[in-house]
Design an enzyme around this catalytic site. Structure first.
Site, PDB file in Angstrom:
ATOM      1  N   SER A 194      55.097 108.015  10.514  1.00 53.87           N
ATOM      2  CA  SER A 194      55.766 108.322  11.780  1.00 53.87           C
ATOM      3  C   SER A 194      56.158 109.793  11.832  1.00 53.87           C
ATOM      4  CB  SER A 194      57.010 107.436  11.957  1.00 53.87           C
ATOM      5  OG  SER A 194      57.823 107.493  10.810  1.00 53.87           O
ATOM      6  N   LYS A 252      53.226 102.309   0.722  1.00 46.84           N
ATOM      7  CA  LYS A 252      53.138 101.294   1.786  1.00 46.84           C
ATOM      8  C   LYS A 252      51.784 101.438   2.453  1.00 46.84           C
ATOM      9  CE  LYS A 252      55.326 101.547   5.976  1.00 46.84           C
ATOM     10  NZ  LYS A 252      54.176 101.424   6.901  1.00 46.84           N
ATOM     11  N   GLU A 256      56.693  94.391  11.794  1.00 44.98           N
ATOM     12  CA  GLU A 256      56.971  95.268  12.944  1.00 44.98           C
ATOM     13  C   GLU A 256      56.654  94.562  14.255  1.00 44.98           C
ATOM     14  OE1 GLU A 256      55.668  99.324  12.668  1.00 44.98           O
ATOM     15  OE2 GLU A 256      56.163  99.729  14.773  1.00 44.98           O
TER      16      GLU A 256
HETATM   17  O1  KIV Z   1      55.830 105.152   9.611  1.00 45.77           O
HETATM   18  C1  KIV Z   1      56.890 104.530   9.729  1.00 45.77           C
HETATM   19  O2  KIV Z   1      57.957 105.114   9.999  1.00 45.77           O
HETATM   20  C2  KIV Z   1      56.864 103.088   9.540  1.00 45.77           C
HETATM   21  C3  KIV Z   1      58.120 102.335   9.827  1.00 45.77           C
HETATM   22  C4  KIV Z   1      58.314 102.181  11.272  1.00 45.77           C
HETATM   23  C5  KIV Z   1      58.144 101.029   9.135  1.00 45.77           C
HETATM   24  O3  KIV Z   1      55.869 102.553   9.176  1.00 45.77           O
END
Ligand code: KIV
Length: 276
Positions: free
Chosen positions: A49, A117, A186
């Site tokens: 993000s 992640k 999400e």
């Molecule tokens: O990139 C991000 O900030 C995310 C979160 C919204 C979980 O994947």
């Protein structure tokens, strides 16, 4: 909650067992990482993000490994207690298991993160397994997966019909069986998120997925109200940092224009005692 104890993935598993809510937030640089760590956050995610909230691009797709390594390093220098998770960017793990292992390894080696992640459910089970098999903890991410925005046709709520509910359940089971230590849900309906949370033994971290997840995550810049154009139903804005910052800078501009700043207390003289 012990605000001093360094957290590991084992603590998160115990928190789920104790039904103690897990907190997670994004950060992308040293000063904000210091603030969120000092505030007692459990997990810091350096999210892709960063593209939308820091770089000003329309979606997360252009974010690169180099950029993620850079931002995660900045965050790692500040955090002391939180578990640090590196978000693998688009096309850094989708090409094959070798690429996924290489980039997960690079993430850990070069940035100081303790886990990675990645987005995807059953389709990414083999990838998760391959990374976990080289002893790198993986957080999975299902439901609305922003890296698939074009396939999903936009940012929509997931799990509203029976077929989508089944698919989400299947994805959740697949990532747990593949060895993920936690899973982000999400924009999943709260009913399906609750069902998944009760079904899994690993923690679920919700964003826009209701109160029953084991933890909650928000994008820091949304929670702080830094980008005034971004208003999302799933976000609670806890501050208006855009207004606070704008007001401070306006005041600075005005004082400079009126020659009110700097005052003697911000000035250095030949005689050091002067100006105190
Ligand atoms: O990139 C991000 O900030 C995310 C979160 C919204 C979980 O994947």
């Amino acid at each position: 909650m012990d605000k001093k104890k360094k957290l590991t993935i084992l603590d998160l598993a115990e928190m789920k067992l104790r039904k103690e809510p897990i907190t997670m937030i994004t950060a992308y640089d040293y000063p904000f990482a210091k603030i969120v760590d000092d505030a007692g956050i459990d997990i810091i995610l350096v999210g892709d993000s960063v593209g939308t909230v820091v770089q000003g691009v329309a979606n997360t797709l252009p974010v690169t490994m180099e950029e993620m390594v850079y931002h995660t390093r900045l965050v790692n220098r500040a955090r002391e207690r939180a578990l640090l998770v590196f978000d693998l960017p688009f096309m850094s793990y989708q090409e094959g298991l070798e690429q996924a292992r290489r980039n997960a390894g690079r993430a850990i080696k070069e940035s100081g993160a303790e886990a990675v992640k990645l987005e995807g459910g059953a389709n990414m089970a083999k990838t998760i397994e391959a990374i976990v098999n080289i002893d790198i903890p993986v957080m999975a991410h299902i439901g609305l997966t922003p890296q698939s925005v074009h396939k999903l046709g936009g940012f929509r709520v997931q799990g509203r019909d029976e077929q989508k509910r089944k698919k989400l359940i299947e994805d959740a089971k697949a990532v747990e069986n593949a060895g993920a230590f936690a899973v982000v849900l999400e924009l999943v309906t709260c009913e399906v998120a609750k069902e998944i949370t009760e079904m899994l033994s690993i923690p679920t971290i919700g964003i826009g997925s209701g109160i029953d997840c084991d933890g909650q995550v928000l994008v820091l810049h949304d929670l702080l109200g830094i980008n005034p154009g971004r208003k999302l139903k799933m976000v609670k804005q806890y501050a208006n940092v855009y207004e606070i910052t704008k007001k401070a800078v306006e005041e600075f501009c005005q004082e400079v224009r009126e020659r009110k700043f700097p005052t003697p207390e911000h000035t250095f003289y030949l005689e050091p005692s002067k100006g105190k």
